[in-house]
Design an enzyme around this catalytic site. Structure first.
Site, PDB file in Angstrom:
ATOM      1  N   LYS A  13       0.824  -1.209   0.000  1.00 45.72           N
ATOM      2  CA  LYS A  13       0.000   0.000   0.000  1.00 45.72           C
ATOM      3  C   LYS A  13       0.859   1.260   0.000  1.00 45.72           C
ATOM      4  O   LYS A  13       0.623   2.181  -0.763  1.00 45.72           O
ATOM      5  CB  LYS A  13      -0.917   0.029   1.239  1.00 45.72           C
ATOM      6  CG  LYS A  13      -1.822  -1.179   1.371  1.00 45.72           C
ATOM      7  CD  LYS A  13      -2.742  -1.071   2.587  1.00 45.72           C
ATOM      8  CE  LYS A  13      -2.049  -1.066   3.942  1.00 45.72           C
ATOM      9  NZ  LYS A  13      -1.371  -2.335   4.303  1.00 45.72           N
ATOM     10  N   ARG A 128      11.987  -5.063   4.469  1.00 48.84           N
ATOM     11  CA  ARG A 128      11.643  -3.640   4.321  1.00 48.84           C
ATOM     12  C   ARG A 128      12.585  -2.748   5.121  1.00 48.84           C
ATOM     13  O   ARG A 128      12.949  -3.058   6.255  1.00 48.84           O
ATOM     14  CB  ARG A 128      10.206  -3.429   4.800  1.00 48.84           C
ATOM     15  CG  ARG A 128       9.841  -1.961   4.932  1.00 48.84           C
ATOM     16  CD  ARG A 128       8.367  -1.726   4.906  1.00 48.84           C
ATOM     17  NE  ARG A 128       7.675  -2.182   6.094  1.00 48.84           N
ATOM     18  CZ  ARG A 128       6.347  -2.159   6.224  1.00 48.84           C
ATOM     19  NH1 ARG A 128       5.598  -1.742   5.230  1.00 48.84           N
ATOM     20  NH2 ARG A 128       5.790  -2.572   7.330  1.00 48.84           N
ATOM     21  N   ARG A 161      11.733  -1.184  10.809  1.00 49.84           N
ATOM     22  CA  ARG A 161      10.703  -0.896  11.808  1.00 49.84           C
ATOM     23  C   ARG A 161      10.706  -1.959  12.899  1.00 49.84           C
ATOM     24  O   ARG A 161      10.873  -3.130  12.628  1.00 49.84           O
ATOM     25  CB  ARG A 161       9.331  -0.864  11.134  1.00 49.84           C
ATOM     26  CG  ARG A 161       8.994   0.495  10.558  1.00 49.84           C
ATOM     27  CD  ARG A 161       7.770   0.465   9.691  1.00 49.84           C
ATOM     28  NE  ARG A 161       6.643  -0.260  10.266  1.00 49.84           N
ATOM     29  CZ  ARG A 161       5.454  -0.360   9.675  1.00 49.84           C
ATOM     30  NH1 ARG A 161       5.247   0.227   8.512  1.00 49.84           N
ATOM     31  NH2 ARG A 161       4.481  -1.039  10.232  1.00 49.84           N
ATOM     32  N   ARG A 172       0.248  -9.048  13.576  1.00 47.60           N
ATOM     33  CA  ARG A 172      -0.371  -8.057  12.679  1.00 47.60           C
ATOM     34  C   ARG A 172      -1.209  -8.741  11.612  1.00 47.60           C
ATOM     35  O   ARG A 172      -2.299  -8.269  11.268  1.00 47.60           O
ATOM     36  CB  ARG A 172       0.705  -7.186  12.027  1.00 47.60           C
ATOM     37  CG  ARG A 172       1.274  -6.139  12.987  1.00 47.60           C
ATOM     38  CD  ARG A 172       2.661  -5.677  12.586  1.00 47.60           C
ATOM     39  NE  ARG A 172       2.714  -5.021  11.314  1.00 47.60           N
ATOM     40  CZ  ARG A 172       3.820  -4.941  10.568  1.00 47.60           C
ATOM     41  NH1 ARG A 172       4.952  -5.479  10.985  1.00 47.60           N
ATOM     42  NH2 ARG A 172       3.788  -4.322   9.414  1.00 47.60           N
TER      43      ARG A 172
END
Ligand code: ADP
Ligand code: ZN
Length: 220
Positions: A13, A128, A161, A172
């Site tokens: 996203k 990421r 993160r 999550r």
């Protein structure tokens, strides 16, 4: 264009939003980014949000919905078009969002549902990296920065993160699966849902979306 982007963590996203933002001048609104900024600035809201984010759970609906309302009321750029990323995440948020947006006459036009499979999601999240200064997204394999650990755009430091670890990712994803079906039904019932195969790489995904929006004459 007024869009919401729906999809699991790692569906892409944020990456899609950042390229559409440059192409169409849309405002990118990410509740995750807003919350991380609050944490960075150590505000009372940030301190409250931190515990939820680090455990992989959701920040309470009323807290995030207020943040979104505040953003729409204070950022006039949203009148030119927006993409919501990471909001709504519960049916309650979807319903409250509709009320807010209808009130200010900026209703959602399309909900983009990005469907990705679990192995793809895991690889994306584990690899990421994020720029500490400008928020640009990288991936150690799929989109490495030119200089390791350094942002191509602003030379900021890249970091991983704290919720991108295997255990929190699992939580999550569970939270996502538990909440997503009623949200999808909500936009389907309004005839706003567009489904995309988000296992595709980001260039292909973007191409497919633009083609669908063009076919539907949603792009003028
Ligand atoms: P991702 O989509 O990769 O999980 P985000 O940056 O969108 O990452 O969100 C990170 C965390 O921020 C979530 O796990 C959650 O704790 C919190 N958060 C973000 N958006 C919302 C929301 N709409 N409702 C509740 N919590 C949220
Ligand atoms: Zn940067």
């Amino acid at each position: 264009m007024r869009l919401v982007l729906l999809g699991a963590p790692g569906a892409g996203k944020g990456t899609l939003a950042s390229s559409l933002k440059n192409k169409f001048g849309l405002t990118h609104i990410s509740t995750g980014d807003i919350l991380r900024e609050e944490i960075k600035n150590n505000t009372p809201l940030g301190q409250e949000a931190k515990k939820y984010i680090e455990s992989g759970g959701l920040v309470p609906d009323d807290v995030v919905t207020k943040l979104i309302e505040h953003k729409f009321l204070n950022d006039k750029q949203t009148e030119l078009g927006y993409m919501l990323d990471g909001f709504p995440r519960t049916k309650q948020q979807a319903e409250d969002l509709d009320k807010i947006l209808v009130n200010i006459k900026l209703p959602i036009e399309q909900a983009i549902y990005m469907e990705a499979t679990l192995p793809v999601i895991i690889v994306r999240l584990i690899g990421r990296r994020v720029c500490r200064d400008c928020g640009e997204l990288f991936h150690i394999k799929n989109k490495p920065s030119i200089k390791e650990g350094v942002c191509d755009i602003c030379e900021g430091e890249l970091y991983q993160r704290s919720d991108d670890n295997e255990e929190t990712i699992k939580t999550r994803l569970d939270v996502y699966v538990k909440n997503v079906t009623p949200i999808i039904s909500f936009y389907e019932a309004q005839n706003k849902l567009i489904k995309l195969n988000a296992d595709n790489d980001s260039a292909k995904l973007q191409e497919n979306l633009i083609r669908i929006l063009n076919e539907d004459k949603k792009l003028d």
